[in-house]
Design an enzyme around this catalytic site. Structure first.
Site, PDB file in Angstrom:
ATOM      1  N   ARG A 149     -38.572  13.995 -26.335  1.00 24.03           N
ATOM      2  CA  ARG A 149     -39.783  13.128 -25.877  1.00 24.03           C
ATOM      3  C   ARG A 149     -39.953  11.933 -26.800  1.00 24.03           C
ATOM      4  NH1 ARG A 149     -42.124  15.199 -21.459  1.00 24.03           N
ATOM      5  NH2 ARG A 149     -41.229  17.182 -21.033  1.00 24.03           N
ATOM      6  N   LYS A 156     -49.669  11.694 -21.033  1.00 23.09           N
ATOM      7  CA  LYS A 156     -48.707  11.853 -22.187  1.00 23.09           C
ATOM      8  C   LYS A 156     -49.538  12.160 -23.471  1.00 23.09           C
ATOM      9  CE  LYS A 156     -44.614  10.082 -20.103  1.00 23.09           C
ATOM     10  NZ  LYS A 156     -43.747   9.077 -19.852  1.00 23.09           N
ATOM     11  N   HIS A 216     -31.058  12.169 -35.853  1.00 25.10           N
ATOM     12  CA  HIS A 216     -30.407  11.340 -34.564  1.00 25.10           C
ATOM     13  C   HIS A 216     -28.894  11.564 -34.807  1.00 25.10           C
ATOM     14  CE1 HIS A 216     -29.822   8.788 -31.264  1.00 25.10           C
ATOM     15  NE2 HIS A 216     -28.950   8.019 -32.094  1.00 25.10           N
TER      16      HIS A 216
HETATM   17  C1  GRF Z   1     -28.878  17.063 -32.382  1.00 28.64           C
HETATM   18  O1  GRF Z   1     -27.716  16.640 -32.052  1.00 28.64           O
HETATM   19  C2  GRF Z   1     -29.832  15.887 -32.698  1.00 28.64           C
HETATM   20  O2  GRF Z   1     -29.048  15.214 -33.585  1.00 28.64           O
HETATM   21  C3  GRF Z   1     -30.635  15.558 -31.557  1.00 28.64           C
HETATM   22  O3  GRF Z   1     -30.683  16.562 -30.719  1.00 28.64           O
HETATM   23  C4  GRF Z   1     -29.635  17.533 -30.968  1.00 28.64           C
HETATM   24  C5  GRF Z   1     -30.634  18.876 -31.096  1.00 28.64           C
HETATM   25  O4  GRF Z   1     -29.739  19.966 -31.122  1.00 28.64           O
HETATM   26  N1  GRF Z   1     -31.781  14.925 -31.814  1.00 28.64           N
HETATM   27  P1  GRF Z   1     -30.330  21.348 -32.003  1.00 28.64           P
HETATM   28  O5  GRF Z   1     -31.290  21.634 -30.617  1.00 28.64           O
HETATM   29  O6  GRF Z   1     -30.924  21.219 -32.995  1.00 28.64           O
HETATM   30  O7  GRF Z   1     -29.127  22.294 -31.696  1.00 28.64           O
END
Ligand code: GRF
Length: 221
Positions: free
Chosen positions: A93, A67, A111
């Site tokens: 990841r 990794k 997030h």
């Molecule tokens: C989003 O909900 C983001 O908050 C999370 O993963 C999702 C990604 O969505 N980390 P996208 O691929 O940007 O449409």
């Protein structure tokens, strides 16, 4: 100030990647996405990159010995294109030390919950199952933990009794698409200051650090 060079890491749909592209194309964000790296050859983010002329690389972690080696190579590719800010947009990841050390306080993530509540996968489902009444999304700098780095911007949304994971995710996503480009804009204007885990925004006039339901005021009567 010269145009901020961004590198994006994405694993899937890429709607956040798209929101950044849109802000740049509509000239609300003075930045350039110089590279998309994806670990998933069937990520829809690739289609978006093709459509908007963003250079992209598919890098599969299993093709590397470890990794760490994957992240060393990722850092090299980003450095080669003079990336100044790394944006994780649905990158599935946990980022490891070699990349974090190469870009200290220069990697952002979004997030779909109000951190520190509900880190990890399925933030929306976790909030629903917990019975929370308010959730939202958080843009933060990335450290070695799982969604633990310094918080830059948050947006809050209500959770309604009849919400499903889908309806809540959709409500949160609208705000993701607002606060992520906003955080990048603040970064590009060199207005973000980090001390320990405290982030302050230079010249902040209350409304910029978070976007919320307009019913929430600074000094409610
Ligand atoms: C989003 O909900 C983001 O908050 C999370 O993963 C999702 C990604 O969505 N980390 P996208 O691929 O940007 O449409």
């Amino acid at each position: 100030m010269s145009m901020l060079k961004i590198g994006v890491l994405a694993s899937g749909r890429g709607s956040n990647f798209q929101s950044i592209i849109d802000e740049i194309e509509s000239q609300h964000l003075d930045a350039e996405i110089v590279l998309l790296i994806t670990d998933n050859p069937s990520a829809f983010a690739i289609e978006r990159a093709k459509k908007h002329g963003v250079h992209y690389l598919i890098m599969r972690p299993k093709e590397f010995h470890s990794k760490d080696e994957f992240f060393i190579k990722t850092a090299e590719e980003l450095k080669e294109r003079h990336v100044e800010l790394v944006v994780l947009a649905g990158f599935m990841r946990i980022v490891r030390k070699p990349l974090i050390d190469a870009f200290p306080n220069r990697i952002m993530n979004i997030h779909p919950a109000l951190l520190p509540a509900f880190p990890g996968l399925h933030g929306q489902r976790q909030a629903l199952e917990y019975g929370a009444k308010i959730s939202g999304c958080t843009v933060h700098f990335v450290d070695e933990g799982m969604d633990t780095g310094p918080i830059i911007i948050q947006a809050a949304v209500p959770i309604f009794q009849d919400d499903t994971e889908e309806t809540l995710s959709e409500r949160i996503l609208k705000y993701e698409h607002k606060i992520y480009p906003e955080a990048i804009r603040l970064f590009s204007e060199e207005r973000i200051e980090v001390k320990g885990r405290m982030v302050s925004i230079k010249g902040d006039t209350f409304s910029e650090a978070f976007i919320v339901n307009p019913a929430i005021k600074k000094n409610p009567e």
